[in-house]
Design a protein around this motif. Sequence first.
Motif, PDB file in Angstrom:
ATOM      1  N   GLU A 173      49.846  32.321  36.876  1.00 32.05           N
ATOM      2  CA  GLU A 173      49.223  33.582  37.300  1.00 32.05           C
ATOM      3  C   GLU A 173      47.936  33.848  36.515  1.00 32.05           C
ATOM      4  O   GLU A 173      46.936  34.289  37.077  1.00 32.05           O
ATOM      5  CB  GLU A 173      50.202  34.749  37.136  1.00 32.05           C
ATOM      6  N   LYS A 174      47.971  33.578  35.223  1.00 28.54           N
ATOM      7  CA  LYS A 174      46.765  33.721  34.416  1.00 28.54           C
ATOM      8  C   LYS A 174      45.674  32.778  34.919  1.00 28.54           C
ATOM      9  O   LYS A 174      44.505  33.168  35.060  1.00 28.54           O
ATOM     10  CB  LYS A 174      47.087  33.430  32.954  1.00 28.54           C
ATOM     11  N   SER A 175      46.041  31.550  35.193  1.00 26.15           N
ATOM     12  CA  SER A 175      45.071  30.579  35.688  1.00 26.15           C
ATOM     13  C   SER A 175      44.469  31.023  37.015  1.00 26.15           C
ATOM     14  O   SER A 175      43.264  30.871  37.256  1.00 26.15           O
ATOM     15  CB  SER A 175      45.735  29.207  35.844  1.00 26.15           C
ATOM     16  N   ALA A 176      45.284  31.606  37.879  1.00 25.88           N
ATOM     17  CA  ALA A 176      44.831  32.010  39.205  1.00 25.88           C
ATOM     18  C   ALA A 176      43.842  33.168  39.174  1.00 25.88           C
ATOM     19  O   ALA A 176      43.191  33.467  40.185  1.00 25.88           O
ATOM     20  CB  ALA A 176      46.039  32.377  40.072  1.00 25.88           C
ATOM     21  N   ALA A 177      43.694  33.823  38.031  1.00 26.63           N
ATOM     22  CA  ALA A 177      42.670  34.865  37.886  1.00 26.63           C
ATOM     23  C   ALA A 177      41.262  34.286  37.986  1.00 26.63           C
ATOM     24  O   ALA A 177      40.289  35.041  38.095  1.00 26.63           O
ATOM     25  CB  ALA A 177      42.855  35.601  36.563  1.00 26.63           C
ATOM     26  N   TYR A 178      41.150  32.980  37.954  1.00 27.65           N
ATOM     27  CA  TYR A 178      39.872  32.282  38.145  1.00 27.65           C
ATOM     28  C   TYR A 178      39.284  32.559  39.525  1.00 27.65           C
ATOM     29  O   TYR A 178      38.065  32.507  39.718  1.00 27.65           O
ATOM     30  CB  TYR A 178      40.105  30.793  37.957  1.00 27.65           C
ATOM     31  N   PHE A 179      40.159  32.870  40.485  1.00 28.18           N
ATOM     32  CA  PHE A 179      39.714  33.049  41.866  1.00 28.18           C
ATOM     33  C   PHE A 179      39.466  34.524  42.194  1.00 28.18           C
ATOM     34  O   PHE A 179      40.142  35.416  41.681  1.00 28.18           O
ATOM     35  CB  PHE A 179      40.764  32.494  42.825  1.00 28.18           C
ATOM     36  N   LYS A 180      38.516  34.736  43.085  1.00 26.69           N
ATOM     37  CA  LYS A 180      38.236  36.080  43.596  1.00 26.69           C
ATOM     38  C   LYS A 180      39.247  36.433  44.682  1.00 26.69           C
ATOM     39  O   LYS A 180      39.730  35.563  45.393  1.00 26.69           O
ATOM     40  CB  LYS A 180      36.815  36.113  44.170  1.00 26.69           C
ATOM     41  N   GLN A 181      39.543  37.712  44.790  1.00 25.41           N
ATOM     42  CA  GLN A 181      40.447  38.157  45.845  1.00 25.41           C
ATOM     43  C   GLN A 181      39.684  38.214  47.170  1.00 25.41           C
ATOM     44  O   GLN A 181      38.581  38.746  47.238  1.00 25.41           O
ATOM     45  CB  GLN A 181      41.043  39.526  45.511  1.00 25.41           C
ATOM     46  N   VAL A 182      40.271  37.659  48.223  1.00 25.73           N
ATOM     47  CA  VAL A 182      39.630  37.649  49.536  1.00 25.73           C
ATOM     48  C   VAL A 182      40.662  38.013  50.591  1.00 25.73           C
ATOM     49  O   VAL A 182      41.877  37.942  50.356  1.00 25.73           O
ATOM     50  CB  VAL A 182      39.019  36.266  49.868  1.00 25.73           C
ATOM     51  N   SER A 183      40.176  38.369  51.744  1.00 24.77           N
ATOM     52  CA  SER A 183      41.068  38.584  52.884  1.00 24.77           C
ATOM     53  C   SER A 183      40.711  37.588  53.970  1.00 24.77           C
ATOM     54  O   SER A 183      39.548  37.212  54.124  1.00 24.77           O
ATOM     55  CB  SER A 183      40.930  40.022  53.411  1.00 24.77           C
ATOM     56  N   GLY A 184      41.701  37.140  54.703  1.00 24.15           N
ATOM     57  CA  GLY A 184      41.463  36.165  55.743  1.00 24.15           C
ATOM     58  C   GLY A 184      41.431  34.746  55.197  1.00 24.15           C
ATOM     59  O   GLY A 184      41.438  34.513  53.990  1.00 24.15           O
ATOM     60  N   THR A 185      41.374  33.801  56.110  1.00 23.89           N
ATOM     61  CA  THR A 185      41.441  32.387  55.729  1.00 23.89           C
ATOM     62  C   THR A 185      40.093  31.693  55.759  1.00 23.89           C
ATOM     63  O   THR A 185      40.007  30.489  55.587  1.00 23.89           O
ATOM     64  CB  THR A 185      42.406  31.647  56.677  1.00 23.89           C
ATOM     65  N   GLN A 231      32.284  31.667  46.927  1.00 22.05           N
ATOM     66  CA  GLN A 231      32.903  32.919  47.364  1.00 22.05           C
ATOM     67  C   GLN A 231      34.320  33.079  46.830  1.00 22.05           C
ATOM     68  O   GLN A 231      34.877  34.171  46.869  1.00 22.05           O
ATOM     69  CB  GLN A 231      32.917  32.981  48.894  1.00 22.05           C
ATOM     70  N   LEU A 232      34.874  31.993  46.308  1.00 16.65           N
ATOM     71  CA  LEU A 232      36.256  32.015  45.852  1.00 16.65           C
ATOM     72  C   LEU A 232      36.417  31.868  44.343  1.00 16.65           C
ATOM     73  O   LEU A 232      37.365  32.410  43.766  1.00 16.65           O
ATOM     74  CB  LEU A 232      37.047  30.888  46.528  1.00 16.65           C
ATOM     75  N   THR A 233      35.524  31.136  43.700  1.00 20.84           N
ATOM     76  CA  THR A 233      35.744  30.710  42.313  1.00 20.84           C
ATOM     77  C   THR A 233      34.942  31.538  41.310  1.00 20.84           C
ATOM     78  O   THR A 233      34.076  32.331  41.671  1.00 20.84           O
ATOM     79  CB  THR A 233      35.364  29.231  42.152  1.00 20.84           C
ATOM     80  N   ASN A 234      35.258  31.316  40.011  1.00 21.50           N
ATOM     81  CA  ASN A 234      34.512  31.893  38.887  1.00 21.50           C
ATOM     82  C   ASN A 234      34.495  33.421  38.909  1.00 21.50           C
ATOM     83  O   ASN A 234      33.464  34.056  38.716  1.00 21.50           O
ATOM     84  CB  ASN A 234      33.078  31.354  38.847  1.00 21.50           C
ATOM     85  N   ALA A 235      35.664  34.015  39.154  1.00 22.03           N
ATOM     86  CA  ALA A 235      35.780  35.469  39.230  1.00 22.03           C
ATOM     87  C   ALA A 235      35.379  36.140  37.920  1.00 22.03           C
ATOM     88  O   ALA A 235      35.643  35.629  36.820  1.00 22.03           O
ATOM     89  CB  ALA A 235      37.209  35.858  39.580  1.00 22.03           C
ATOM     90  N   VAL A 236      34.749  37.285  38.041  1.00 24.37           N
ATOM     91  CA  VAL A 236      34.419  38.115  36.888  1.00 24.37           C
ATOM     92  C   VAL A 236      35.674  38.853  36.434  1.00 24.37           C
ATOM     93  O   VAL A 236      36.396  39.438  37.251  1.00 24.37           O
ATOM     94  CB  VAL A 236      33.305  39.120  37.239  1.00 24.37           C
ATOM     95  N   THR A 237      35.953  38.795  35.134  1.00 27.14           N
ATOM     96  CA  THR A 237      37.102  39.496  34.554  1.00 27.14           C
ATOM     97  C   THR A 237      36.644  40.199  33.276  1.00 27.14           C
ATOM     98  O   THR A 237      35.559  39.911  32.765  1.00 27.14           O
ATOM     99  CB  THR A 237      38.242  38.521  34.208  1.00 27.14           C
ATOM    100  N   PRO A 238      37.458  41.090  32.717  1.00 25.15           N
ATOM    101  CA  PRO A 238      37.076  41.717  31.444  1.00 25.15           C
ATOM    102  C   PRO A 238      36.853  40.696  30.331  1.00 25.15           C
ATOM    103  O   PRO A 238      36.010  40.897  29.469  1.00 25.15           O
ATOM    104  CB  PRO A 238      38.268  42.622  31.138  1.00 25.15           C
ATOM    105  N   GLU A 239      37.618  39.596  30.349  1.00 30.44           N
ATOM    106  CA  GLU A 239      37.453  38.556  29.328  1.00 30.44           C
ATOM    107  C   GLU A 239      36.261  37.652  29.621  1.00 30.44           C
ATOM    108  O   GLU A 239      35.748  36.987  28.720  1.00 30.44           O
ATOM    109  CB  GLU A 239      38.719  37.695  29.235  1.00 30.44           C
ATOM    110  N   ALA A 240      35.835  37.598  30.861  1.00 33.41           N
ATOM    111  CA  ALA A 240      34.720  36.723  31.258  1.00 33.41           C
ATOM    112  C   ALA A 240      33.749  37.511  32.127  1.00 33.41           C
ATOM    113  O   ALA A 240      33.691  37.330  33.351  1.00 33.41           O
ATOM    114  CB  ALA A 240      35.243  35.507  32.008  1.00 33.41           C
ATOM    115  N   PRO A 241      32.969  38.413  31.511  1.00 31.92           N
ATOM    116  CA  PRO A 241      32.056  39.263  32.294  1.00 31.92           C
ATOM    117  C   PRO A 241      30.979  38.482  33.029  1.00 31.92           C
ATOM    118  O   PRO A 241      30.380  38.992  33.978  1.00 31.92           O
ATOM    119  CB  PRO A 241      31.458  40.201  31.238  1.00 31.92           C
ATOM    120  N   GLY A 242      30.728  37.252  32.610  1.00 26.20           N
ATOM    121  CA  GLY A 242      29.756  36.419  33.299  1.00 26.20           C
ATOM    122  C   GLY A 242      30.397  35.502  34.332  1.00 26.20           C
ATOM    123  O   GLY A 242      29.715  34.648  34.910  1.00 26.20           O
TER     124      GLY A 242
END
Length: 611
Positions: free
Chosen positions: A466-478, A485-496
């Motif tokens: 689950e922690k690893s999957a935070a790498y991806f952005k949340q999307v709707s549809g397939t 559009q899917l990878t390198n999501a911005v998180t509090p730990e990785a603002p860039g």
Amino acid sequence: MTSPLDHTATRRQLLTLATVGGAGLFAAANAGPASAATTGNRFRLTVLGTSDLHGNVYNWDYYKNAEYDDATHNDIGLAKAATLVKAVRAERGASSCLTLDAGDTIQGTPLAYYYANIEPIGGRTKHPMAMAMNALGYDAAALGNHEFNYGLEHLDRFRKELNHPLLGANAVDWDTGEPVFRPWVMKEVATRPGRPPLKVGILGLVTPGVAIWDKANVEGKVRFPGIVEQAEVYVPRMKKAGADVVVVSCHSGMDTSSSYGDALPYPENASSLLAAQVPGIDAILVGHAHSEIPMRKVKNEVTGQRVLLSEPKYWGMRVTVMDLNLEYDGARWGVVSSGATLLDANTATEDAEIAALIRPAHTKVLTYVNSVVGTSTTAMSAATSRYEDTPAIDFINDVQADAVKTAVAGTPAASNPVLSIAAPFNRAAAIPAGQVTVRDVAGLYIFDNTLVGITMTGADLRAYLEKSAAYFKQVSGTGPFTPDQLTNAVTPEAPGGTPDYNYDIVGGLDAPLTYDIDLAQPVGSRIKDLAYDGAPVTDAQVFTVAINNYRQSGGGGFPAVATAPVVYNAQQPIRELLIAWVSANGTIDPATFSSVDWRLTSNGSPITITG
């Protein structure tokens, strides 16, 4: 990419200071009442800086065996950076310039790896990075976290080869708390006839994350207090010793964040905090984050002084030029204005002296990395590994898991199913069909991590994924979606944006570990249908897991692993294991180890990815 840098080009680049991150700098440096100029009450100190060289001397990609190139056509290497440094010295006067580095020097390329593990430095064998830095004539350098990758003994040998001090005020003895490395140095700079020399105190600091990432090398030996906390101790000492100017070489990113979350009480990236919270600092050369920041000013919360900061990207792509404009008030020199910019290695040819000096070492490493160690039945690319299951990552996981299984044979851990964890470190990595060289295999694993075996429960494994999957952005549809559009999501730990190396892929050795990552779901609820050998993974199920030392020590802030029981730790470099496996087996055949075991979905339906 390799146009020569002549005096005219140098002057043109330097004169862009007023428009590239250094508005009004030259005006500030040269303006003022005629009486001030004639009486010699003004002086300009230029601080030149590199950072995160990571073993790069030449504009060369050892993994591709070709001139380095990237999407924006940057050039790299200390040899090119040296040309820029020497040009500025010629422009400004060498006596008014200081040259600093902000760390991460001896890890990152096969050149650095070779002189740590294949032909270790010592005696007549000198480190090529030390030779190159000595030839350029640095005044001081800070420790980087990667300086500790090869152990304290190797680092000490490197330190002794340098003609300049290697500074680390917050690398302290485990028991006494005293600095293991020199914390700071004072440099005297001649100013004007009839005026005293300028005393410049240079402080070195490194990110405290070393305590996590190189725990195996430093635990029980070296501790790493906070950057701000140690600067609060040493800046007043430097001032008391007579420093007119305080410059910090700080291997810690500009903007406050920590890849390890709250695992340490000190932030990983603290350079802006340092400027804001510690009085008396005039300028900070920033490293570690690999960012390109020509100039930033941060107001000190105590004095109101605007502290100058600059970060010169990485690998020698840029050189920082910080100008501190000073005035003598009859008693001492003080900074009245400052500014900074970056010079671009693309405008420079390689410095002939350094290029010739390091050529024998470079040639030796080329022979090593281009030696054939085996063959592959088919090509394997890591280009898409961050968003789909690929044979390239399966190969890493298979070798790691097999090594741990062999190591724990005959122990209680041998009864557990064996899993392995790997990350898509290098998008450019590829194993060709046919002959395979050392550099081909090494390109799959560009970091100097070692292999560790731990035990994890099924509950631990799910939390980890689950922690690893935070790498991806949340999307709707397939989709279809592009990878970006899917990878390198911005998180509090990785603002860039979450880096690729913080996305982990888990695979089974003797049976598949299968799972879906549902990107329609929020972080923490994405792992679906987690199963081993076709049966759902239970919370109490126990696995033996192959993992790298960076992650096992807490790097990335993944749950469970830092406290998990360790069943194997011979500090064997994973890159060496991969090379040794190919040499011993002769042939890489993905049919023997690769299968599609995980996928990205949206509400249970496969996502389509294009481009």
